[in-house]
Design a protein around this motif. Structure first.
Motif, PDB file in Angstrom:
ATOM      1  N   UNK A 174     100.880  78.083  80.709  1.00 49.69           N
ATOM      2  CA  UNK A 174     101.434  79.280  80.287  1.00 49.69           C
ATOM      3  C   UNK A 174     100.772  80.317  81.281  1.00 49.69           C
ATOM      4  N   UNK A 175     101.142  80.276  82.595  1.00 48.71           N
ATOM      5  CA  UNK A 175     100.604  81.125  83.540  1.00 48.71           C
ATOM      6  C   UNK A 175      99.087  80.532  83.907  1.00 48.71           C
ATOM      7  N   UNK A 176      98.179  81.170  83.978  1.00 43.96           N
ATOM      8  CA  UNK A 176      96.939  80.688  84.321  1.00 43.96           C
ATOM      9  C   UNK A 176      96.183  80.082  83.067  1.00 43.96           C
ATOM     10  N   UNK A 177      96.706  79.828  81.838  1.00 38.41           N
ATOM     11  CA  UNK A 177      96.012  79.334  80.747  1.00 38.41           C
ATOM     12  C   UNK A 177      96.786  78.133  80.264  1.00 38.41           C
ATOM     13  N   UNK A 178      96.327  77.621  79.243  1.00 40.67           N
ATOM     14  CA  UNK A 178      96.876  76.334  78.783  1.00 40.67           C
ATOM     15  C   UNK A 178      96.967  76.601  77.140  1.00 40.67           C
ATOM     16  N   UNK A 179      97.973  75.999  76.786  1.00 39.98           N
ATOM     17  CA  UNK A 179      98.055  75.952  75.174  1.00 39.98           C
ATOM     18  C   UNK A 179      98.007  74.262  75.032  1.00 39.98           C
ATOM     19  N   UNK A 180      97.157  73.964  74.143  1.00 38.05           N
ATOM     20  CA  UNK A 180      96.797  72.619  73.887  1.00 38.05           C
ATOM     21  C   UNK A 180      96.945  72.468  72.214  1.00 38.05           C
ATOM     22  N   UNK A 181      97.662  71.184  71.867  1.00 35.11           N
ATOM     23  CA  UNK A 181      97.769  70.883  70.768  1.00 35.11           C
ATOM     24  C   UNK A 181      97.440  69.322  70.258  1.00 35.11           C
ATOM     25  N   UNK A 182      97.004  68.963  69.133  1.00 29.37           N
ATOM     26  CA  UNK A 182      96.677  67.651  68.745  1.00 29.37           C
ATOM     27  C   UNK A 182      97.137  67.463  67.365  1.00 29.37           C
ATOM     28  N   UNK A 183      97.689  66.186  67.087  1.00 29.79           N
ATOM     29  CA  UNK A 183      97.952  65.667  65.653  1.00 29.79           C
ATOM     30  C   UNK A 183      97.127  64.536  65.274  1.00 29.79           C
ATOM     31  N   UNK A 184      96.734  64.270  64.074  1.00 32.76           N
ATOM     32  CA  UNK A 184      96.301  63.158  63.401  1.00 32.76           C
ATOM     33  C   UNK A 184      96.792  62.739  62.177  1.00 32.76           C
ATOM     34  N   UNK A 185      96.956  61.611  61.621  1.00 36.66           N
ATOM     35  CA  UNK A 185      97.781  61.190  60.648  1.00 36.66           C
ATOM     36  C   UNK A 185      96.841  59.907  60.161  1.00 36.66           C
ATOM     37  N   UNK A 186      96.676  60.060  58.736  1.00 29.36           N
ATOM     38  CA  UNK A 186      95.829  58.823  57.974  1.00 29.36           C
ATOM     39  C   UNK A 186      96.186  58.924  56.655  1.00 29.36           C
ATOM     40  N   UNK A 187      95.668  57.773  55.859  1.00 29.29           N
ATOM     41  CA  UNK A 187      96.244  57.576  54.267  1.00 29.29           C
ATOM     42  C   UNK A 187      95.089  58.275  53.460  1.00 29.29           C
ATOM     43  N   UNK A 188      95.637  58.645  52.365  1.00 28.34           N
ATOM     44  CA  UNK A 188      94.299  59.289  51.502  1.00 28.34           C
ATOM     45  C   UNK A 188      94.560  58.880  50.148  1.00 28.34           C
ATOM     46  N   UNK A 189      93.370  58.927  49.556  1.00 25.71           N
ATOM     47  CA  UNK A 189      93.262  58.538  48.005  1.00 25.71           C
ATOM     48  C   UNK A 189      92.561  59.862  47.311  1.00 25.71           C
TER      49      UNK A 189
END
Length: 368
Positions: A155-170
């Motif tokens: 976005x112009x001179x800057x960056x927008x960064x995203x990350x996703x993670x998925x795992x099972x839960x108990x």
């Protein structure tokens, strides 16, 4: 001629947004000629040491025959670019000092896509809306790195960064911590920005009854506590006694059931029940009220029972011995002949019969 051999040298500068940058122009064989410093927009900042642009963020730190140094506070992205150091003589000399402004990532924003439930999967997203260069995102859980999927947008001179993670839960994962970490060159070496997310895993309840004492007697007060866990935590607990109603003296308040002045009529199986939207739990407690008088009576009667049993066993053994003796005394008695003793009827003695038998070459004897 005048100005011969004079020259200007500069160095490129990198600064983090909001930081302080120093722009330096080095002069060689300076003879007092005019020195001008301009910003990337070619606006004059200083003219021979005199401020020309009213921007207090720029300060003249040094102006000498060997060096001109200006200081920029609170650096911004719009300050980025080439700064001109110009030396005006008969031949104009200039050099450009390039200022680069980096943007450190802020603390990442971690969100969950949907409520995590025991036995299912949870998906977390981590977002850094502004960084330069693009931040690198990493996931950690229990000090172990998780593999996430990252994406970025400029976005112009800057960056927008995203990350996703998925795992099972108990259910054991409820309350666990997952960390999203962001790094780029704008941060000091070894530093990062982190956000911790506390897992909220929903699961069905469990229940267990704890008694205030192990042995209860008539007249005692017994307190039963129903230890309940679950997410969401059950907000209602019900007490019952098998197919019967609770004693009139019983006081049931939430997780606690109080039974004062116990009597044998209070005996029975008591239950506590709890539920949430994911399931139902039930715990049992069998109450046996002991009568101290009955216990003492039972204890005093035990030796007599043991003595009686021993006597009965002795009588039985004596009878068996007598029966054996009678059987032995009445069994059939008489004389028995064997093949080797053939001819005994003509002989007077058994020894003589053996010696005079038909097989005289063999010595055979038999004793009774």
């Amino acid at each position: 001629g005048p100005g011969a051999g004079q020259e200007v040298q500069t160095e490129n500068v990198t600064v983090a947004e909001g930081g302080v940058a120093e722009i330096t122009c080095r002069l060689h064989q300076y003879d007092g000629s005019i020195v001008v410093i301009q910003n990337p927009a070619r606006q004059t900042l200083f003219f021979n040491g005199t401020r020309a642009l009213k921007d207090e963020r720029f300060q003249l730190e040094e102006f000498s025959p060997r060096r001109v140094r200006i200081r920029l506070s609170d650096a911004r992205l719009e300050d980025e670019g080439g700064y001109f150091c110009q030396l005006y003589t008969e031949d104009t000399h200039h050099q450009i000092a390039t200022l680069t402004v980096l943007v450190a990532p802020e603390n990442p924003v971690v969100e969950v896509r949907e409520q995590a439930v025991e036995g299912g999967e949870v998906e977390l997203s981590c977002l850094v809306p502004r960084s330069r260069p693009a931040a690198v995102l990493r996931w950690y859980r229990d000090r172990k790195e998780l593999k996430g999927v990252s994406s970025g947008q400029e976005n112009g001179k800057v960056w927008s960064v995203a990350s996703t993670v998925r795992f099972r839960v108990d259910r054991k994962d409820d309350g666990g911590i997952v960390i999203c970490e962001a790094q780029n060159q704008a941060l000091p070496s070894g530093h990062s920005k982190q956000t911790q997310y506390v897992l909220d895993v929903q699961y069905s309840p469990t229940a267990r009854i704890h008694a205030s004492q192990a042995v209860v007697r008539e007249g005692d007060t017994l307190v039963l506590t129903c230890a309940v866990s679950g997410n969401p935590r059950p907000n209602q607990i019900r007490w019952n006694r098998g197919n019967e109603s609770l004693p009139e003296r019983a006081e049931a308040v939430g997780e606690t059931l109080t039974l004062p002045g116990l009597v044998s009529a209070d005996n029975g199986t008591y239950t506590c029940e709890a539920s949430n939207k994911h399931g139902h739990a039930r715990a049992l407690y069998v109450l046996v009220v002991y009568d101290p008088g009955a216990v003492v009576e039972a204890q005093t009667s035990v030796p007599y029972a043991i003595v009686g049993g021993i006597l009965a066993l002795l009588v039985f053994l004596i009878i068996c011995v007598l029966v054996g003796m009678v059987w032995c005394s009445v069994r059939q008695k008489g004389s028995y002949l064997t093949h080797e003793a053939s001819g005994l009827d003509e002989q007077g003695e058994a020894r003589e019969a053996f010696l005079n038998g038909s097989d005289g070459h063999k010595r055979k004897e038999e004793f009774f």
